[in-house]
Enzyme design. Structure first.
Site, PDB file in Angstrom:
ATOM      1  N   GLU A   1       1.414  -5.468  10.824  1.00 55.00           N
ATOM      2  CA  GLU A   1       0.783  -4.142  10.948  1.00 55.00           C
ATOM      3  C   GLU A   1       1.469  -3.444  12.106  1.00 55.00           C
ATOM      4  OE1 GLU A   1      -1.372  -2.937   8.897  1.00 55.00           O
ATOM      5  OE2 GLU A   1      -2.209  -4.682   7.850  1.00 55.00           O
TER       6      GLU A   1
ATOM      7  N   GLU B   1       1.754   3.561   3.162  1.00 54.03           N
ATOM      8  CA  GLU B   1       2.217   2.979   4.423  1.00 54.03           C
ATOM      9  C   GLU B   1       3.738   3.106   4.472  1.00 54.03           C
ATOM     10  OE1 GLU B   1      -1.598  -0.031   4.608  1.00 54.03           O
ATOM     11  OE2 GLU B   1       0.405  -0.907   4.533  1.00 54.03           O
TER      12      GLU B   1
ATOM     13  N   HIS C   1       0.870  -1.179   0.000  1.00 56.62           N
ATOM     14  CA  HIS C   1       0.000   0.000   0.000  1.00 56.62           C
ATOM     15  C   HIS C   1       0.906   1.229   0.000  1.00 56.62           C
ATOM     16  CE1 HIS C   1      -3.013  -2.848   2.043  1.00 56.62           C
ATOM     17  NE2 HIS C   1      -3.370  -2.686   0.776  1.00 56.62           N
TER      18      HIS C   1
ATOM     19  N   HIS D   1       3.454  -3.551   6.877  1.00 57.54           N
ATOM     20  CA  HIS D   1       2.408  -2.568   6.617  1.00 57.54           C
ATOM     21  C   HIS D   1       2.249  -1.649   7.824  1.00 57.54           C
ATOM     22  CE1 HIS D   1       0.305  -4.559   3.073  1.00 57.54           C
ATOM     23  NE2 HIS D   1       1.163  -5.495   3.462  1.00 57.54           N
TER      24      HIS D   1
END
Length: 352
Positions: free
Chosen positions: A231, A75, A72, A168
């Site tokens: 994450e 990010e 992404h 991420h």
């Protein structure tokens, strides 16, 4: 020693990639500090192999570690961390003890400062890109699949030596600031992965229970990689990240690629299993929670979380937690996952 590497490529791989620069044909592969060999494969994609002594009689097979960030484009913190790690390897400040693949994912979105241009790149793997031929993300998904195939084609046949860490940051806050997602493989998770996640100070792990189309689903399914999606905090623009907040994960990745892992008394993360998916069927979709609700927020039995015409999602367990709620996705896509805790059962069943 004179290195054939173009200094700008490794001094700041992020800036080099964002600029659209490409090495001259004679510099697309070569040697950097410590005898490390490199191959530039594509925008944001490079492979490095450590120097090996000539004697091969009792040489152990090398781990193959693929580390990706920027699937992404907005990010940014993991992208910056990965670029710094590559510079340290190139200078000889970080030894390399594995075959290392470095991937900056959605480069076009990174340049535009957005998550993606047309479609979420992390939903286009496992061949799904073929269904979206007009998407500007489709060629990149295809290229990253090919790069992973090329990388793991030269890997050891021992699946325990194949790794993929995809880094991420989350759109929203989370009850657990640092968490991981493991793709569904049909096998129990490995103890080695959980011990590495503990070393990275990951607080929670989410286990998928069905096949997906993410980058880590692709590498786990296609190449048997120990794959995880990390994450690590919240989305911020380039240059506005407090990278000290990511120090533990950065240290764990560096230990993995340098072979410097040490005994670590960090606690194992809590484990949650996906038990439901909230799907947006139409533009009439309603999600009954605040736009800024945190990942892993709990909801009690009987709570209606979403509605779309005749469709309802109602909590059926004593407690379910919401992960990745997003009312703005396109119809037909996932608007959230619901999970329940399965820590004791999972840790007791880890495979060697």
């Amino acid at each position: 020693m004179t290195f054939s590497a173009e200094p700008a490529m490794f001094a700041d791989f992020l800036a080099y990639t964002l600029s659209g620069a490409r090495p001259d044909p004679g510099q697309a592969q070569g040697e950097i500090a410590g005898g490390v060999r490199y191959r530039w494969l594509d925008d944001g994609v490079v492979e490095l192999t450590p120097h090996l002594p000539r004697a091969t009689g009792d040489r152990q097979p090398l781990p193959s570690v693929l580390v990706s960030a920027g699937v992404h484009g907005d990010e940014t913190a993991p992208i910056e961390l990965l670029s710094r790690m590559l510079a340290d390897i190139a200078r000889g400040d970080l030894p390399l003890a594995c075959r290392l693949g470095v991937v900056l994912g959605n480069v076009a979105a990174m340049r535009a400062g957005c998550r993606y241009l047309d479609d979420d790149l992390n939903r286009l793997f496992c061949g799904r890109h073929a269904q979206l031929g007009e998407s500007r993300e489709a060629p990149r998904a295809r290229a990253l699949e090919a790069a992973a195939a090329q990388f793991f084609a030269d890997a050891s046949g021992d699946a325990r030596l194949r790794w993929h860490i995809d880094m991420h940051t989350a759109i929203r806050a989370s009850v657990f600031e640092r968490f991981a997602l493991l793709p569904h493989t049909g096998n129990p998770p490995s103890r080695a992965m959980f011990e590495w996640l503990a070393h990275a100070r990951i607080e929670a792990v989410l286990l998928h229970t069905a096949k997906g189309n993410t980058y880590t689903h692709f590498t786990a399914e296609s190449f048997g990689a120990n794959a995880c999606t990390l994450e690590l905090g919240k989305v911020r623009p380039f240059g506005e990240n407090d990278l000290t907040r990511f120090a533990a994960a950065d240290a764990a990745v560096r230990a993995l690629v340098s072979g410097s892992g040490e005994e670590d008394a960090a606690p194992m993360p809590r484990v949650f299993t996906v038990i439901g998916q909230i799907t947006k069927h139409s533009d009439a979709f309603e999600l009954f929670m605040a736009d800024d609700v945190s990942n892993f927020t709990p909801f009690a039995h009987g709570t209606v979380l979403a509605r779309d015409g005749d469709y309802r999602y109602t909590v059926t367990h004593d407690e379910e937690r919401i992960v990745f709620p997003n009312r703005t996705v396109k119809p037909g896509l996932r608007a959230g996952l619901t999970v329940v805790e399965m820590t004791q059962e999972t840790l007791a069943g880890l495979r060697r």
